[in-house]
Scaffold this motif. Structure first.
Motif, PDB file in Angstrom:
ATOM      1  N   LEU A  46      33.560  11.931  12.833  1.00 24.82           N
ATOM      2  CA  LEU A  46      32.974  13.122  13.465  1.00 24.82           C
ATOM      3  C   LEU A  46      31.548  12.847  13.923  1.00 24.82           C
ATOM      4  CD1 LEU A  46      33.871  16.010  14.247  1.00 24.82           C
ATOM      5  CD2 LEU A  46      32.783  16.802  12.144  1.00 24.82           C
ATOM      6  N   ARG A  47      30.617  12.736  12.976  1.00 23.08           N
ATOM      7  CA  ARG A  47      29.241  12.306  13.263  1.00 23.08           C
ATOM      8  C   ARG A  47      28.759  11.608  11.998  1.00 23.08           C
ATOM      9  NH1 ARG A  47      29.340  17.692  14.223  1.00 23.08           N
ATOM     10  NH2 ARG A  47      28.400  17.989  12.173  1.00 23.08           N
TER      11      ARG A  47
ATOM     12  N   ARG B 103      28.048  15.088   3.764  1.00 21.20           N
ATOM     13  CA  ARG B 103      27.267  16.284   3.466  1.00 21.20           C
ATOM     14  C   ARG B 103      28.063  17.267   2.583  1.00 21.20           C
ATOM     15  NH1 ARG B 103      27.128  20.564   8.183  1.00 21.20           N
ATOM     16  NH2 ARG B 103      26.773  22.379   6.874  1.00 21.20           N
ATOM     17  N   PHE B 104      29.382  17.237   2.692  1.00 22.20           N
ATOM     18  CA  PHE B 104      30.215  18.165   1.914  1.00 22.20           C
ATOM     19  C   PHE B 104      30.687  17.578   0.588  1.00 22.20           C
ATOM     20  CE2 PHE B 104      30.529  19.557   6.290  1.00 22.20           C
ATOM     21  CZ  PHE B 104      30.185  20.892   6.147  1.00 22.20           C
TER      22      PHE B 104
ATOM     23  N   GLU C 177      22.106  15.923   8.388  1.00 18.79           N
ATOM     24  CA  GLU C 177      23.309  16.751   8.511  1.00 18.79           C
ATOM     25  C   GLU C 177      23.316  17.864   7.470  1.00 18.79           C
ATOM     26  OE1 GLU C 177      25.994  17.108  10.442  1.00 18.79           O
ATOM     27  OE2 GLU C 177      25.549  15.551  11.909  1.00 18.79           O
TER      28      GLU C 177
ATOM     29  N   GLY D 252      16.272  17.872  12.518  1.00 13.97           N
ATOM     30  CA  GLY D 252      16.591  16.928  13.589  1.00 13.97           C
ATOM     31  C   GLY D 252      18.008  16.417  13.498  1.00 13.97           C
ATOM     32  N   ALA D 253      18.321  15.415  14.337  1.00 19.17           N
ATOM     33  CA  ALA D 253      19.673  14.842  14.383  1.00 19.17           C
ATOM     34  C   ALA D 253      19.575  13.431  14.940  1.00 19.17           C
ATOM     35  CB  ALA D 253      20.582  15.697  15.265  1.00 19.17           C
ATOM     36  N   MET D 254      20.645  12.655  14.732  1.00 17.12           N
ATOM     37  CA  MET D 254      20.685  11.294  15.249  1.00 17.12           C
ATOM     38  C   MET D 254      21.675  11.178  16.401  1.00 17.12           C
ATOM     39  SD  MET D 254      18.614   9.243  13.824  1.00 17.12           S
ATOM     40  CE  MET D 254      17.555   9.326  12.370  1.00 17.12           C
ATOM     41  N   ARG D 255      21.276  10.384  17.417  1.00 16.08           N
ATOM     42  CA  ARG D 255      22.186  10.057  18.510  1.00 16.08           C
ATOM     43  C   ARG D 255      22.411   8.552  18.509  1.00 16.08           C
ATOM     44  NH1 ARG D 255      18.097  12.193  22.882  1.00 16.08           N
ATOM     45  NH2 ARG D 255      16.862  10.925  21.475  1.00 16.08           N
ATOM     46  N   ARG D 256      23.387   8.123  19.320  1.00 16.72           N
ATOM     47  CA  ARG D 256      23.582   6.685  19.512  1.00 16.72           C
ATOM     48  C   ARG D 256      22.287   6.067  20.024  1.00 16.72           C
ATOM     49  NH1 ARG D 256      28.952   5.068  20.814  1.00 16.72           N
ATOM     50  NH2 ARG D 256      28.122   3.023  21.324  1.00 16.72           N
TER      51      ARG D 256
ATOM     52  N   GLU E 108      19.686   4.233  22.278  1.00 17.58           N
ATOM     53  CA  GLU E 108      19.546   4.391  23.718  1.00 17.58           C
ATOM     54  C   GLU E 108      20.345   3.342  24.502  1.00 17.58           C
ATOM     55  OE1 GLU E 108      15.658   5.903  25.954  1.00 17.58           O
ATOM     56  OE2 GLU E 108      15.477   3.892  25.115  1.00 17.58           O
TER      57      GLU E 108
ATOM     58  N   LEU F 111      22.857   1.624  23.367  1.00 20.34           N
ATOM     59  CA  LEU F 111      24.208   1.584  22.787  1.00 20.34           C
ATOM     60  C   LEU F 111      24.458   0.382  21.865  1.00 20.34           C
ATOM     61  CD1 LEU F 111      26.381   2.668  25.852  1.00 20.34           C
ATOM     62  CD2 LEU F 111      25.580   4.113  23.991  1.00 20.34           C
TER      63      LEU F 111
ATOM     64  N   TYR G  45      16.452  12.603  17.258  1.00 19.49           N
ATOM     65  CA  TYR G  45      16.219  13.681  18.207  1.00 19.49           C
ATOM     66  C   TYR G  45      15.774  14.948  17.496  1.00 19.49           C
ATOM     67  CZ  TYR G  45      16.788  17.370  21.599  1.00 19.49           C
ATOM     68  OH  TYR G  45      16.540  18.447  22.410  1.00 19.49           O
TER      69      TYR G  45
END
Lengths: 85, 227
Positions: free
Chosen positions: B57-58, B64-65, B94, B100-104, B106, B108, B148
């Motif tokens: 998922l991410r 986190r659960f 998460e 904030g959050a993480m992306r791939r 820049e 790749l 991000y």
């Protein structure tokens, strides 16, 4: 009732999608210069049992809690009733 | 001081984390499987790197659960030091313990090398053994470390002085070159670089060791342990 729900998780406006940028560049290299941008999203297909009045609120809850990360992603979904034959 | 090294299915830096706090820094540690729910016996919590739940998922979204996360939140609320490295940082984001959050990345690419890391903030329980402005050599190993946050959030991070580490040179596309942040209370640190892989000169750099020494020093001062 049984429902088929299609959830689309997309990038929030202004969040750079590095995969989309890479695919845009590849399309340009193939000669498709008309492509302005590509955005890669996630699509999730859920089948669930729910009462008609709560299916939307339930899926919204799932999106908020897990399926999308509200910091960087938006979501929308389509609900379709499964008609048994 | 006794540390919990939380182990999720897919963690792979748990041994390095254990090694860093025991062999390198001389404290106690125990592996804690993610289904455990009692962290009362620990003084500090370490969330190691890896690919918990295969990054499905991410990154960090499923971990986190895990049952243990409620106790991690409780430990954080009690003011215990909580350190999340790499995937551990992603889990902290998460779970909402850090903003904030993480992306791939820049470009790749999965980036796996030692990078210059700048200490922006040396008055935290994790960085007191460093000098502000100091440049460290610490390895990174991640595909999704492109931090991000919104402009508003970035302003908040700056105003509350929560940015602890930045990359010495642009690395993965992170907003403001952020490599590590703390929560407002200052006891939860998330960082992408791996200090636990830099605790001995033998393996290239020992610049990460002082991070663990800072945590221990703060704990000893607080609990007046002299030995």
């Amino acid at each position: 009732m049984t429902y088929d729900v299609t959830v689309y998780v997309t990038w929030k406006e202004g969040v750079l999608d590095p995969q989309g940028t890479a695919v845009t560049e590849s399309l340009h290299k193939l000669g498709y210069g008309e492509v302005e941008s590509v955005s890669i999203s996630r699509m999730l297909q859920l089948r669930l049992e729910a009462a008609p009045e709560e299916v939307e609120s339930k899926v919204t809850e799932m999106c908020e809690k897990l399926l999308a990360n509200p910091v960087i992603e938006d979501y929308r979904f389509e609900v379709e009733e499964v008609v048994s034959t | 001081m006794k540390f919990a090294v939380i182990v999720f299915p897919g963690s792979n830096c748990d041994l390095d984390m254990y090694h860093a706090v025991t062999d390198a820094v001389g404290e106690q540690a125990e592996y804690v499987w993610h289904t455990e729910t009692d962290l009362d016996r620990f003084d500090g919590i370490l969330l190691p790197g890896g690919f918990s739940y295969g990054d499905y998922l991410r990154a960090g979204a499923i971990a986190r659960f895990s049952p243990v996360m409620e106790s991690v939140k409780q430990a954080a609320a009690e003011g215990k030091p909580v350190l999340g490295v790499c995937n551990g940082f992603q889990i902290l984001l998460e779970s909402g313990l850090l903003p904030g959050a993480m992306r791939r990345n820049e470009d790749l690419h999965f980036i796996c090398r030692t990078v210059p890391l700048q200490v922006k903030k040396a008055d935290t329980m994790f960085t007191s053994a460093y000098e502000a402005g100091e440049t460290l050599q610490i390895p990174v190993a991640h595909g999704e470390g492109n931090y991000y946050c919104s402009e508003t959030q970035l302003e908040e991070l700056k105003q509350n002085d929560q940015i602890v580490f930045t990359y010495g040179a642009a690395l993965n596309g992170s907003v403001a070159d952020i490599a590590g942040i703390v929560n407002e209370a200052g006891n939860v640190l998330g960082m992408m670089p791996h200090p636990e892989r830099a605790v001995e000169a033998l393996t290239g750099s020992e610049d990460g060791r002082r991070l663990f020494e800072s945590i221990v020093r703060q704990w000893r001062e607080k609990h007046a342990v002299t030995s």
